[in-house]
Design an enzyme around this catalytic site. Structure first.
Site, PDB file in Angstrom:
ATOM      1  N   HIS A  69       0.863 -15.321  30.447  1.00 17.12           N
ATOM      2  CA  HIS A  69       1.453 -14.427  29.443  1.00 17.12           C
ATOM      3  C   HIS A  69       1.051 -14.860  28.027  1.00 17.12           C
ATOM      4  O   HIS A  69       0.943 -16.047  27.741  1.00 17.12           O
ATOM      5  CB  HIS A  69       2.983 -14.443  29.555  1.00 17.12           C
ATOM      6  CG  HIS A  69       3.498 -13.782  30.810  1.00 17.12           C
ATOM      7  ND1 HIS A  69       3.547 -14.446  32.025  1.00 17.12           N
ATOM      8  CD2 HIS A  69       3.956 -12.528  31.033  1.00 17.12           C
ATOM      9  CE1 HIS A  69       4.038 -13.622  32.946  1.00 17.12           C
ATOM     10  NE2 HIS A  69       4.287 -12.445  32.367  1.00 17.12           N
ATOM     11  N   HIS A 120       0.275  -2.421  30.044  1.00 16.63           N
ATOM     12  CA  HIS A 120       1.383  -3.028  30.794  1.00 16.63           C
ATOM     13  C   HIS A 120       2.659  -2.232  30.492  1.00 16.63           C
ATOM     14  O   HIS A 120       3.721  -2.802  30.327  1.00 16.63           O
ATOM     15  CB  HIS A 120       1.521  -4.508  30.381  1.00 16.63           C
ATOM     16  CG  HIS A 120       2.433  -5.328  31.240  1.00 16.63           C
ATOM     17  ND1 HIS A 120       2.465  -5.237  32.612  1.00 16.63           N
ATOM     18  CD2 HIS A 120       3.370  -6.276  30.904  1.00 16.63           C
ATOM     19  CE1 HIS A 120       3.367  -6.093  33.093  1.00 16.63           C
ATOM     20  NE2 HIS A 120       3.931  -6.735  32.066  1.00 16.63           N
ATOM     21  N   ASP A 144      -0.198 -11.122  30.206  1.00 12.91           N
ATOM     22  CA  ASP A 144       0.707  -9.975  30.078  1.00 12.91           C
ATOM     23  C   ASP A 144       1.615 -10.100  28.863  1.00 12.91           C
ATOM     24  O   ASP A 144       1.792 -11.191  28.298  1.00 12.91           O
ATOM     25  CB  ASP A 144       1.611  -9.878  31.324  1.00 12.91           C
ATOM     26  CG  ASP A 144       0.862  -9.353  32.545  1.00 12.91           C
ATOM     27  OD1 ASP A 144      -0.377  -9.242  32.485  1.00 12.91           O
ATOM     28  OD2 ASP A 144       1.541  -9.083  33.559  1.00 12.91           O
ATOM     29  N   ASP A 145       2.198  -8.954  28.539  1.00 21.48           N
ATOM     30  CA  ASP A 145       3.324  -8.838  27.586  1.00 21.48           C
ATOM     31  C   ASP A 145       2.938  -9.000  26.114  1.00 21.48           C
ATOM     32  O   ASP A 145       3.829  -8.981  25.255  1.00 21.48           O
ATOM     33  CB  ASP A 145       4.462  -9.835  27.918  1.00 21.48           C
ATOM     34  CG  ASP A 145       5.088  -9.576  29.296  1.00 21.48           C
ATOM     35  OD1 ASP A 145       4.677  -8.584  29.947  1.00 21.48           O
ATOM     36  OD2 ASP A 145       5.964 -10.356  29.710  1.00 21.48           O
ATOM     37  N   HIS A 160       7.932  -1.975  28.853  1.00 19.18           N
ATOM     38  CA  HIS A 160       8.188  -2.935  29.925  1.00 19.18           C
ATOM     39  C   HIS A 160       9.406  -2.587  30.802  1.00 19.18           C
ATOM     40  O   HIS A 160      10.237  -3.438  31.104  1.00 19.18           O
ATOM     41  CB  HIS A 160       8.351  -4.355  29.348  1.00 19.18           C
ATOM     42  CG  HIS A 160       7.933  -5.427  30.304  1.00 19.18           C
ATOM     43  ND1 HIS A 160       8.767  -5.919  31.305  1.00 19.18           N
ATOM     44  CD2 HIS A 160       6.772  -6.107  30.436  1.00 19.18           C
ATOM     45  CE1 HIS A 160       8.130  -6.853  31.992  1.00 19.18           C
ATOM     46  NE2 HIS A 160       6.903  -6.988  31.478  1.00 19.18           N
TER      47      HIS A 160
HETATM   48 NI    NI Z   1       5.395  -8.297  32.030  1.00 17.56          NI
END
Ligand code: NI
Length: 475
Positions: free
Chosen positions: A436, A342, A292-293, A346
């Site tokens: 991540h 995602h 993620d991210d 955020h």
């Molecule tokens: Ni996240």
């Protein structure tokens, strides 16, 4: 030589040829020709000349002496007046007879047609209008004008009787338009005027249907009937089966009758239906590595390790990161990994109103599309915060929301061994492992990843993307 001269010469030739006949023959023939009203002395003069000169038959040219003879030209025969009149009369009678014959052929001749499947014979010049009138529209009726509550306002005024000839709809008078009294009387008999111009072909297949009723003009007051959100089951994958659509209820007010009628729900709402499940294939052991991210500066080293180890993963990218590191996202796609969203910035999606949420999701998906050309409707909501209301607001934008089942807690930054231990100790068949590649310093993830891949392989796991995992559901 003029035409007259030639005639004369020809006559002379005849005279020569006749010279071999006996005088008695000639006399007889002269008698025979008298009924031609030709003067007898003319023939006689020719005969007298022939008797004197008697040229041979073989002579190629008539004797010059014959040319010089004066032969009285025949007078043109004149038809007696009564003969001329007779011919005209005969011609007129013939023309009239022919006309009557043609008319009679089309009028008295009968052709077969079928009406609503029943055969019948009609005169060849019958129009559809006449057929309709003679048979009172075969029992079909024009539609009525009815009020919003269903009362009959007018016995006509609805749609006219519909005729079809060999499948072709015959345009009929629009009964909803204002009519003169003459037109109304035609309509009452069910025979719109334009049917009279339709001729019936032989073996025509004709169908007749009653006109539909027409509801008076009315005002509509609509009220939205909202859809519900139904989330079935539990699991790591939320997959949309059906997007939501509002229904509506209506209240009608008739413009003629003034009636006010509650029509209730006229369009049923369509609920959002989400199926939630956790795929666990029976035939193999799989895990899905997810990052993620990103994309970020840490995505490259992670992609290097995945490439070296031959493992596929899924990247849930933030839209702003995709815009900043488009080459990284292109590389993810090019190396066989799955890319999904995602969000764009955020946010905690449960704290956004419908418009804010829709904007964030739309922009996140658009940034991925711009960066790598990938069209995806898969979301992983930040913090996993995505409930009934979020599905209600966005079921037309996304088709799935993916949570995780194994949290490596890399965000705690306890060190690469801790991250690796969490992954290896918690993994199971069908596990979705959260790591991540952005959102901070991810050097511990980079350090832990080779050991995680090797360790899971050692336990017999294969690495699949989320799409591959979903495809394994129930298998
Ligand atoms: Ni996240």
């Amino acid at each position: 030589m003029s035409a007259d001269d030639k005639d004369k010469r020809t006559s002379g030739q005849i005279a020569v040829n006749e010279s071999h006949e006996t005088a008695a023959d000639r006399h007889d023939r002269a008698d025979d020709k008298r009924d031609d009203s030709r003067p007898i002395h003319q023939d006689d003069s020719i005969q007298s000349v022939s008797a004197q000169d008697t040229p041979t038959q073989s002579s190629p040219e008539p004797d010059a002496s014959i040319e010089e003879l004066t032969i009285e030209p025949r007078k043109p025969r004149k038809l007696p007046r009564w003969t001329f009149h007779s011919i005209i009369a005969v011609l007129v009678v013939a023309l009239v007879a022919a006309g009557v014959g043609v008319w009679g052929y089309s009028h008295w001749r009968h052709i077969a047609v079928s009406v609503n499947g029943t055969e019948q014979q009609v005169r060849a010049d019958t129009t559809l209008g006449k057929l309709a009138k003679d048979n009172r529209d075969f029992g079909a009726k024009p539609g009525r004008l009815i009020s919003v509550s269903g009362k009959v306002l007018k016995s006509t005024g609805g749609e006219p009787v519909v005729y079809r000839v060999n499948g072709k709809k015959i345009a009929s008078v629009d009964a909803t338009k204002h009519k003169t009294s003459k037109e109304n009387s035609k309509e009452a008999t069910g025979v719109p005027a334009n049917l009279n111009s339709v001729k019936l072909p032989e073996n025509a297949r004709i169908s007749v249907k009653s006109g539909k009723d027409v509801v008076e003009k009315h005002d509509i007051q609509r009220t939205v009937v909202p859809f519900n959100v139904i989330i079935n089951g539990h699991g790591v994958i939320q997959k949309l089966r059906q997007a939501g659509k509002d229904g509506s209820s209506e209240v009608w007010t008739g413009k003629i009758s003034g009636e006010r009628v509650n029509k209730g729900v006229v369009t049923q709402p369509q609920d959002v239906i989400v199926d939630t499940f956790s795929p666990k294939p029976a035939s193999c052991k799989v895990v899905a590595l997810t990052f993620d991210d990103g994309p970020s500066q840490y995505s490259g080293p992670i992609l290097d390790i995945l490439k070296e180890k031959g493992a596929k993963a899924t990247f849930f990218d933030i839209g702003t990161g995709s815009a900043e590191y488009p080459q990284m996202e292109q590389r993810m796609v090019a190396e066989g990994h799955q890319v999904a969203s995602h969000s764009n910035t955020h946010p905690d999606m449960k704290k956004l109103n419908a418009e804010q949420l829709r904007t964030d999701i739309s922009q996140g998906l658009a940034n991925i599309k711009t960066a790598s050309g990938v069209t995806t409707k898969m979301l992983r909501a930040p913090y996993g915060n995505f409930g009934v209301d979020q599905w209600r607001y966005t079921s037309d934008l996304i088709d799935s929301n993916v949570i995780w089942t194994v949290d490596t807690q890399d965000w705690k930054k306890l060190g690469a061994p801790e991250i690796s231990d969490a992954a290896l100790s918690k993994a199971y068949n069908g596990a979705v492992i959260l790591m991540h590649d952005g959102g901070g310093d991810r050097s511990q993830d980079i350090a832990a990843l080779p050991g995680i891949i090797d360790g899971l392989r050692g336990q017999g796991y294969e690495f699949v993307t989320i799409d591959q995992l979903i495809a394994m559901n129930g298998k």
